[in-house]
Design a protein around this motif. Structure first.
Motif, mmCIF file in Angstrom:
data_model
loop_
_atom_site.group_PDB
_atom_site.id
_atom_site.type_symbol
_atom_site.label_atom_id
_atom_site.label_comp_id
_atom_site.label_asym_id
_atom_site.label_seq_id
_atom_site.Cartn_x
_atom_site.Cartn_y
_atom_site.Cartn_z
ATOM 1 N N LYS A 20 1.733 2.830 3.401
ATOM 2 C CA LYS A 20 0.775 3.466 2.936
ATOM 3 C C LYS A 20 0.964 4.464 1.661
ATOM 4 O O LYS A 20 0.280 4.201 0.718
ATOM 5 C CB LYS A 20 0.349 4.492 4.186
ATOM 6 C CG LYS A 20 -0.962 5.264 3.550
ATOM 7 C CD LYS A 20 -1.537 6.075 4.978
ATOM 8 C CE LYS A 20 -2.155 7.409 4.411
ATOM 9 N NZ LYS A 20 -1.458 8.413 4.740
ATOM 10 N N ALA B 88 -1.722 -5.701 -2.956
ATOM 11 C CA ALA B 88 -0.683 -4.586 -2.952
ATOM 12 C C ALA B 88 -1.283 -3.246 -3.425
ATOM 13 O O ALA B 88 -1.144 -2.136 -3.150
ATOM 14 C CB ALA B 88 0.795 -4.745 -3.569
ATOM 15 N N ASP B 89 -1.867 -3.502 -4.473
ATOM 16 C CA ASP B 89 -2.440 -2.128 -5.528
ATOM 17 C C ASP B 89 -3.293 -1.579 -4.532
ATOM 18 O O ASP B 89 -3.451 -0.312 -4.267
ATOM 19 C CB ASP B 89 -3.141 -2.586 -6.697
ATOM 20 C CG ASP B 89 -1.952 -2.529 -7.870
ATOM 21 O OD1 ASP B 89 -1.202 -2.521 -7.316
ATOM 22 O OD2 ASP B 89 -2.462 -3.295 -8.892
ATOM 23 N N VAL C 177 3.947 -6.274 0.064
ATOM 24 C CA VAL C 177 4.236 -5.273 1.107
ATOM 25 C C VAL C 177 2.785 -4.703 1.304
ATOM 26 O O VAL C 177 2.176 -3.904 0.707
ATOM 27 C CB VAL C 177 5.140 -4.407 0.845
ATOM 28 C CG1 VAL C 177 5.360 -3.387 2.186
ATOM 29 C CG2 VAL C 177 6.507 -4.842 0.640
ATOM 30 N N ALA D 166 4.731 -4.002 -4.396
ATOM 31 C CA ALA D 166 3.585 -4.755 -4.710
ATOM 32 C C ALA D 166 3.828 -6.194 -5.000
ATOM 33 O O ALA D 166 3.269 -7.034 -4.555
ATOM 34 C CB ALA D 166 2.909 -4.042 -6.141
ATOM 35 N N ASP E 131 -3.497 -1.501 -1.355
ATOM 36 C CA ASP E 131 -2.563 -1.024 -0.186
ATOM 37 C C ASP E 131 -1.997 0.390 -0.509
ATOM 38 O O ASP E 131 -1.887 1.166 0.366
ATOM 39 C CB ASP E 131 -1.842 -1.796 0.269
ATOM 40 C CG ASP E 131 -2.021 -3.261 1.018
ATOM 41 O OD1 ASP E 131 -3.496 -2.985 1.391
ATOM 42 O OD2 ASP E 131 -1.451 -4.098 0.691
ATOM 43 N N PHE E 132 -1.799 0.567 -1.845
ATOM 44 C CA PHE E 132 -1.291 1.874 -2.118
ATOM 45 C C PHE E 132 -2.359 2.936 -2.379
ATOM 46 O O PHE E 132 -1.897 4.070 -2.879
ATOM 47 C CB PHE E 132 -0.425 1.736 -3.530
ATOM 48 C CG PHE E 132 0.934 1.246 -3.201
ATOM 49 C CD1 PHE E 132 1.601 1.637 -2.210
ATOM 50 C CD2 PHE E 132 1.110 -0.320 -3.688
ATOM 51 C CE1 PHE E 132 2.948 0.744 -1.821
ATOM 52 C CE2 PHE E 132 2.286 -0.667 -3.348
ATOM 53 C CZ PHE E 132 3.450 -0.077 -2.454
#
Ligand SMILES: Nc1ncnc2c1ncn2[C@@H]1O[C@H](COP(=O)(O)OP(=O)(O)OP(=O)(O)O)[C@@H](O)[C@H]1O
Ligand SMILES: [Mg+2]
Lengths: 271, 429
Positions: A149, B17-18, A145, A141, B20-21
């Motif tokens: 997934k 990013a959060d 990136v 993070a 994205d996860f």
């Protein structure tokens, strides 16, 4: 060009002292003398581009730094002091991470497992998978990136750029001080190259010493602060990027010299 | 260029990013999603023990329909006892297969170890546990020798273990003599196959196993949810626990029935002692493979030995250890086989014992190409392999049929392995 990128950490044109330094390193494989009296330095907060033609000895130099190959002669200095390096573990202990040309990830393991390979966190004798997963996510993070997934994906399912990113993130995870990247953009498309180069610049702006091996002159001119050119296993030049142009770098790579830069006599021709 | 993509501020970064996860959390929201994920994995060639389970169902259906004795508790107990030594040998082989090697000598190493076990008990009056320790030590030494030759000298394991396969057959032949045999009638060791766990104790153990497994699973699930890590939907966890409890308690109930041919005169009931032996080994090795650093490194060596080496893993030592574990397990397997037949003969562990075990591991889902395999694969696969001769035996088939069918199943398993490997590299799962 790096002006606004380095807003967080100021760009230092004259670094104080090299973080890592090799002096007069020689390396042969049997009768093949691959590295000749190589001097090489990595500065904190800078990207050093290591360039040279195919077979010039770039990967070999990286593996010597990584402790995978021993040196036949020459000194290995870290923060100015000579260190004994005996295998990859010692080098990792110094805070040096290597992203190899062939990446070397385990396809049957997932992202987290690869990032912690060889340095797994444990509680007692039991693997602490939850903390590892947590930290891997945090690191990815922090590098923004975008494309991965799940951190529990096996790396076999990742694209070239994503694999590259995982390998680089591994370096960040361990708070490394030096990261060596062997042709990280060689197999990547435009967008992924862009991502990796941004990442490289960001690492240097955090104060890490970064070594970037590449055959792409645009990459060099864009992100590198210094250029070290290898010609047939000898250092042809070690100069700040701003002092050379595209044409000069190409000449250093292909002929070992360019104007008053480069190897004087043609000693290099006699391997 | 960098002007087009200014470096994101730290807060931006974290937010992007959060989000994205979210894949991690979304993919595990419902049973439907989990099922879809599973199907995708299957399609991608990650089949685990599924082929073996399907095979077991088919075999049970065929044999159950063609012979009324097959599904009796008497025969099923027999099947468990017959499968035990194959399962244990296959479990050992999983370690060697995991690192992409093979051990062709594991069967005869087990035979040689069992011979020594019998000899020291009969000729020297050793107690059973001392004899078992001797067998384990011999197994470990053989593994050490094989592992060193393979990883220090770099001889292909196929060749080294073929040599050991031939040489080790000399041990029982010399010690027992051609045509002879040693009785294997120690109270405890023979009892593993012919005696049963008292019914009450069996039930207690089964319930403890279920409760322990459920507790551990739920605790892990809770912590994962709390930390926001990848986790399965709770419904799926509940389903898995139910199935697990059903299998364990169902089998216990089955084996606790009186299975004597003449139930009014005799009472034969309870879990045969070999079953807990296999289960303890299964739990031990599953723990080692999935929860310890050693296990993780074993997978890494099998997946990419060079990457493992660069990560600072001592690949040589890992390989030697894998062979040591394999042959030590082979020694236990040899003892279980002797316990079943009640004797050790020069042919013990020879013949197709080894191929049965390799077949068991591969059918269970362990890859011949290295990097993939679990201890449970050996148990599931071992049951499949043991079912074939058991069922065919009841049907009074000529023994050549047995060879053909087992060979066919082995080939089928290897094909499934090769095909799923191809699909994996294509789908990248
Ligand atoms: N393990 C080895 N044994 C023998 N020779 C080697 C070995 N590794 C490298 N070499 C030789 O050393 C020379 C330099 O190789 P190296 O891989 O370092 O080149 P490189 O600069 O990384 O090239 P490329 O740009 O193609 O990656 C080559 O001539 C190569 O054949
Ligand atoms: Mg190279």
């Amino acid at each position: 060009m790096t002006a606004e990128l380095s807003a967080e950490a100021p760009y230092r044109p004259e670094p104080l002292a090299p973080l890592l330094e090799l002096r007069g390193v020689n390396k042969s494989f049997g009768v093949v003398h691959v590295l000749h009296d190589v001097d090489f330095a990595v500065y904190p907060g800078q990207v050093t581009a290591l360039v040279g033609d195919n077979g010039a000895g770039k990967s070999t130099l990286v593996k010597v730094i990584a402790g995978i190959y021993g040196r036949d002669s020459g000194d290995y200095l870290f923060e100015g002091a000579p260190v004994h390096v005996n295998g990859p573990r010692d080098v990792a202990g110094l805070g040096v991470e290597v992203v190899y040309q062939d990446l070397a990830l385990c396809d049957n393991l997932d992202i987290v497992q690869n990032m912690f390979l060889g340095r797994e966190l444990r509680k007692g004798i039991v693997l602490d998978d939850m903390t590892m997963e947590d930290r891997a996510r945090e690191t990815l993070a922090s590098l923004s990136v975008r494309t991965v997934k799940s951190v529990r994906q096996s790396v076999a399912s990742l694209s070239g750029g994503q694999r590259q990113t995982v390998a680089i993130a591994k370096a960040v995870l361990w708070n490394s001080r030096i990261v060596l990247l062997d042709e990280p953009t060689a197999a990547l498309g435009v967008a992924q190259t862009r991502q990796v180069l941004d990442l490289v610049r960001r690492l240097a702006d955090r104060g890490l010493g970064v070594v970037l091996i590449t055959h792409n002159m645009n990459d060099v001119l864009e992100v590198a602060d210094r250029v070290t050119a290898l010609y047939l296993g000898r250092v042809a030049a070690d100069v700040p990027t701003e002092n050379v142009n595209h044409k000069q770098i190409v000449e250093l790579i292909t002929a070992g010299r360019s104007g008053d830069l480069g190897i004087r006599d043609d000693a290099a021709a006699t391997i | 260029m960098s002007i087009q993509t200014p470096a994101p501020t730290p807060t931006d970064t974290a937010k992007v990013a959060d989000s994205d996860f979210t894949g991690d959390n979304r993919s595990s929201a419902t049973i439907g999603d989990a099922a879809r994920d599973y199907l995708n994995r299957l399609r991608g060639g990650d089949m685990g023990s599924l082929p073996a389970l399907l095979g077991l169902v088919v075999l049970f259906a065929v044999f159950g329909l063609s012979h009324d004795k097959f599904l009796t508790t008497y025969n099923l107990t027999n099947l468990v006892i017959q499968a035990a030594s194959i399962c244990v040998l296959a479990m050992g082989l999983v370690f060697v297969l995991l690192i992409g090697e093979i051990d062709l000598s594991a069967g005869v190493a087990g035979g040689a170890s069992a011979t020594i076990t019998a000899l020291v008990m009969i000729d020297h009056g050793w107690s059973w546990w001392a004899a078992v320790l001797a067998a384990l030590a011999i197994g470990a030494v053989i593994g050490l020798a094989i592992g060193s030759l393979v990883s220090l000298l770099g001889i292909p394991s196929f060749v080294v273990t073929l040599a050991f396969f031939l040489a080790l057959q000399a041990v029982p032949l010399k010690l027992i003599g051609s045509g002879g045999s040693l009785r294997f009638n120690d109270e405890v060791l023979r009892g593993l196959s012919i005696k049963n766990v008292p019914v009450t104790a069996g039930w207690i153990a089964a319930v403890l196993l279920v409760v322990g497994f459920a507790g551990l699973t739920l605790w892990q699930h809770r912590s994962r949810v709390a930390k926001g890590l990848v986790h399965k939907p709770i419904a799926l966890v509940a389903l898995q626990l139910t199935v697990f409890a059903g299998i364990v308690l169902g089998l216990t109930a089955l084996l606790s029935q009186n299975r004597a041919v003449n139930p009014n005169v005799f009472n034969i009931s309870g879990i045969p002692w070999v079953a807990p032996v296999v289960i303890v080994l299964l739990l031990l090795w599953t723990f080692v493979l999935t929860r310890t650093r050693f296990g993780r490194h074993l997978y890494a060596v099998g997946g990419n030995a060079e990457a493992a080496r660069r990560a600072g893993i001592n690949v040589t030592r890992m390989k030697i250890t894998a062979f040591v574990i394999c042959t030590s397990m082979a020694a236990i397997s040899g003892i279980l086989a002797a316990s079943y037949t009640g004797k050790v003969s020069p042919g013990s562990g020879g013949g197709n014992v080894l191929l049965y075990a390799v077949g068991a591991a591969v059918i269970g889902g362990t890859s011949l190409f290295g990097g993939r395999g679990r201890a449970i694969d050996a148990v599931v696969g071992g049951l499949v392999i043991a079912t074939i001769p058991n069922g065919l035996g009841l049907l009074d088939q000529a023994s050549y049929i047995n060879y053909i069918v087992t060979g066919g199943v082995l080939l089928l398993a290897a094909s499934v392995d090769a095909i799923s490997r191809r699909r994996r590299s294509a789908a990248g799962v």
